[in-house]
Design an enzyme around this catalytic site. Structure first.
Site, PDB file in Angstrom:
ATOM      1  N   THR A 264      56.670  93.251  44.175  1.00 44.95           N
ATOM      2  CA  THR A 264      57.485  93.189  42.925  1.00 44.95           C
ATOM      3  C   THR A 264      58.098  94.432  42.972  1.00 44.95           C
ATOM      4  O   THR A 264      57.778  95.515  43.512  1.00 44.95           O
ATOM      5  CB  THR A 264      56.592  93.163  41.609  1.00 44.95           C
ATOM      6  OG1 THR A 264      56.234  91.720  41.318  1.00 44.95           O
ATOM      7  CG2 THR A 264      57.024  93.764  40.466  1.00 44.95           C
TER       8      THR A 264
ATOM      9  N   ARG B  83      54.456  78.769  36.354  1.00 41.48           N
ATOM     10  CA  ARG B  83      53.414  79.946  36.216  1.00 41.48           C
ATOM     11  C   ARG B  83      54.399  81.028  35.665  1.00 41.48           C
ATOM     12  O   ARG B  83      55.373  81.367  36.148  1.00 41.48           O
ATOM     13  CB  ARG B  83      52.753  80.235  37.700  1.00 41.48           C
ATOM     14  CG  ARG B  83      51.853  81.323  37.402  1.00 41.48           C
ATOM     15  CD  ARG B  83      52.526  82.634  38.042  1.00 41.48           C
ATOM     16  NE  ARG B  83      51.612  83.652  38.189  1.00 41.48           N
ATOM     17  CZ  ARG B  83      51.918  84.830  38.400  1.00 41.48           C
ATOM     18  NH1 ARG B  83      52.998  85.212  38.721  1.00 41.48           N
ATOM     19  NH2 ARG B  83      51.119  86.021  38.586  1.00 41.48           N
TER      20      ARG B  83
ATOM     21  N   GLY C  11      54.084  85.555  35.200  1.00 47.95           N
ATOM     22  CA  GLY C  11      53.378  86.654  35.573  1.00 47.95           C
ATOM     23  C   GLY C  11      53.387  87.537  34.523  1.00 47.95           C
ATOM     24  O   GLY C  11      53.936  87.345  33.391  1.00 47.95           O
ATOM     25  N   ASP C  12      52.939  88.688  34.863  1.00 48.99           N
ATOM     26  CA  ASP C  12      52.935  89.756  33.786  1.00 48.99           C
ATOM     27  C   ASP C  12      54.499  90.572  33.775  1.00 48.99           C
ATOM     28  O   ASP C  12      54.671  91.094  32.744  1.00 48.99           O
ATOM     29  CB  ASP C  12      52.044  90.788  34.413  1.00 48.99           C
ATOM     30  CG  ASP C  12      52.661  91.524  35.907  1.00 48.99           C
ATOM     31  OD1 ASP C  12      52.616  90.744  36.696  1.00 48.99           O
ATOM     32  OD2 ASP C  12      52.660  92.624  35.761  1.00 48.99           O
TER      33      ASP C  12
ATOM     34  N   THR D 236      52.425  96.205  39.120  1.00 47.01           N
ATOM     35  CA  THR D 236      52.582  95.394  39.902  1.00 47.01           C
ATOM     36  C   THR D 236      51.305  94.869  40.388  1.00 47.01           C
ATOM     37  O   THR D 236      50.221  95.719  40.450  1.00 47.01           O
ATOM     38  CB  THR D 236      53.518  95.726  41.255  1.00 47.01           C
ATOM     39  OG1 THR D 236      53.401  94.840  42.244  1.00 47.01           O
ATOM     40  CG2 THR D 236      52.934  97.289  41.789  1.00 47.01           C
ATOM     41  N   GLY D 237      51.167  93.460  40.665  1.00 45.77           N
ATOM     42  CA  GLY D 237      49.919  93.197  41.291  1.00 45.77           C
ATOM     43  C   GLY D 237      49.771  91.766  40.721  1.00 45.77           C
ATOM     44  O   GLY D 237      50.477  91.066  40.539  1.00 45.77           O
ATOM     45  N   VAL D 238      48.387  91.260  40.547  1.00 44.56           N
ATOM     46  CA  VAL D 238      48.014  90.208  39.901  1.00 44.56           C
ATOM     47  C   VAL D 238      48.299  89.897  38.565  1.00 44.56           C
ATOM     48  O   VAL D 238      47.750  90.528  37.698  1.00 44.56           O
ATOM     49  CB  VAL D 238      46.467  89.749  40.245  1.00 44.56           C
ATOM     50  CG1 VAL D 238      46.325  88.122  39.765  1.00 44.56           C
ATOM     51  CG2 VAL D 238      46.417  89.761  41.689  1.00 44.56           C
ATOM     52  N   GLY D 239      49.412  89.262  38.210  1.00 44.45           N
ATOM     53  CA  GLY D 239      50.033  89.263  36.776  1.00 44.45           C
ATOM     54  C   GLY D 239      48.979  88.582  35.764  1.00 44.45           C
ATOM     55  O   GLY D 239      48.839  89.000  34.610  1.00 44.45           O
TER      56      GLY D 239
HETATM   57  N1  ASP Z   1      52.976  91.001  39.184  1.00 42.74           N
HETATM   58  C1  ASP Z   1      53.424  90.019  39.781  1.00 42.74           C
HETATM   59  C2  ASP Z   1      53.147  88.446  39.421  1.00 42.74           C
HETATM   60  O1  ASP Z   1      51.986  88.321  39.120  1.00 42.74           O
HETATM   61  C3  ASP Z   1      53.450  90.041  41.315  1.00 42.74           C
HETATM   62  C4  ASP Z   1      53.486  91.205  41.978  1.00 42.74           C
HETATM   63  O2  ASP Z   1      53.616  92.166  41.239  1.00 42.74           O
HETATM   64  O3  ASP Z   1      53.782  91.492  43.235  1.00 42.74           O
HETATM   65  O4  ASP Z   1      54.017  87.723  39.193  1.00 42.74           O
END
Ligand code: ASP
Length: 305
Positions: free
Chosen positions: A167, A195, A197-198, A218-221
């Site tokens: 991201t 879906r 995300g965050d 950034t990461g698992v939303g």
């Molecule tokens: N945070 C983003 C999401 O979950 C993905 C990412 O940060 O790479 O959509």
């Protein structure tokens, strides 16, 4: 008291990169974004974060705009967010398929009404027209590389398969002490239709407050939203933590619950004093910062497993 020097901080995503060549391209993208952000810094924090993120949306290596990670159905569906720390107005868009710069739609939404807005499809796309932003065909967001990665990932994925991340984001402090945050993404690779995300969600993916600072994650939303990580990091600093401790704690809290090993994440932070942090619990994260004087640092952070 001397005023802090204006600064722009960016990241190109947390995750696991495929190759040394990818890493080199990510670093080039980060440098380009920092230069674009610095060139706009005199216009203010908002202009700086939008310039930096728009640059990364145009880059094809990063998971945003053209070259964004593809959803399960093989299409690009983009999410983005923006927050103005001077009035706490925010904007979020999700499922954008016809605009290369969803972050600019999000910024326009932040100016609407008293609080801002979060908008999903199909209106998210129509807004690009309403705001006079150029639109594109959905295929224009897809590249040969993302098509190939999609096919590889479809073949790889098992129910326990690792998430594919990345991201892009930026936070900035300007000469007037204004602070802004912006984020843009294709979301998690192979995401299911609908879906969210965050990244378009205020508090989870981004937060900005001139009184304290700004954070972009950034990461698992799914985990970042549950923990409200961007706001949490800023709040910890407001409560007296150092920026480094706040970042580390906000990231540690993503791993608090059984099964949260998937919380492979990262964040960037700037505060009103110009203090900067880039931190992550993923294997890798690219990012950097540039001050108004031109002092620039771009880096590829690496955490051995
Ligand atoms: N945070 C983003 C999401 O979950 C993905 C990412 O940060 O790479 O959509």
């Amino acid at each position: 008291m001397t005023k802090p020097e204006p600064v722009v901080v960016v990241h190109g995503g947390a995750g696991d990169l495929a190759s040394a060549d990818d890493r080199r391209q990510y670093l080039e993208g980060v440098r380009g974004a920092l230069e674009a952000g610095r060139a706009a810094l005199a216009e203010g924090a908002e202009a700086a974060v939008l310039a930096a993120v728009s640059y990364m949306e145009s880059e094809t290596i990063m998971n945003a705009g053209r070259g964004a990670a593809l959803a399960a159905d093989g299409s690009a569906a983009l999410d983005a967010g923006f927050m103005d720390g001077s009035n706490r107005r925010y904007g979020g868009v999700t499922g954008v398929r016809r605009c290369l710069h969803p972050v600019q739609i999000a910024a326009r939404l932040a100016r609407e009404g008293d609080f801002g807005r979060l908008v999903g499809p199909p209106d998210a796309d129509s807004l690009a027209d309403e705001f006079g932003l150029p639109h594109c065909e959905p295929e224009a967001l897809v590249t040969e590389r993302t098509r190939r990665l999609h096919a590889e990932r479809v073949a790889l994925t098992t129910p326990q398969g690792a998430p594919f991340l990345d991201t892009v984001g930026a936070v900035a402090l300007d000469a007037d002490g204004k602070i802004a945050a912006a984020v843009s993404t294709g979301g998690m690779s192979l995401k299911r239709p609908g879906r969210i995300g965050d990244s378009p969600v205020v508090g989870g993916g981004f937060w900005a407050d001139d009184e304290v600072g700004a954070c972009v994650t950034t990461g698992v939303g799914e985990v970042l939203m549950r923990q409200g990580t961007a706001r949490r990091c800023v709040q910890l600093v407001a409560d007296g933590a150092s920026p480094e401790d706040a970042a580390a704690r906000a990231l540690d809290e993503l791993l608090d619950h059984p099964g949260d090993q998937r919380g492979v994440s990262g964040l960037i932070f700037v505060d009103r004093h110009g203090r900067v942090v880039l931190d992550h619990n993923s294997r890798e994260m690219s990012g950097g910062w540039v001050r108004a004087s031109g002092e620039l640092k771009s880096t590829h952070l690496w955490r051995p497993s």
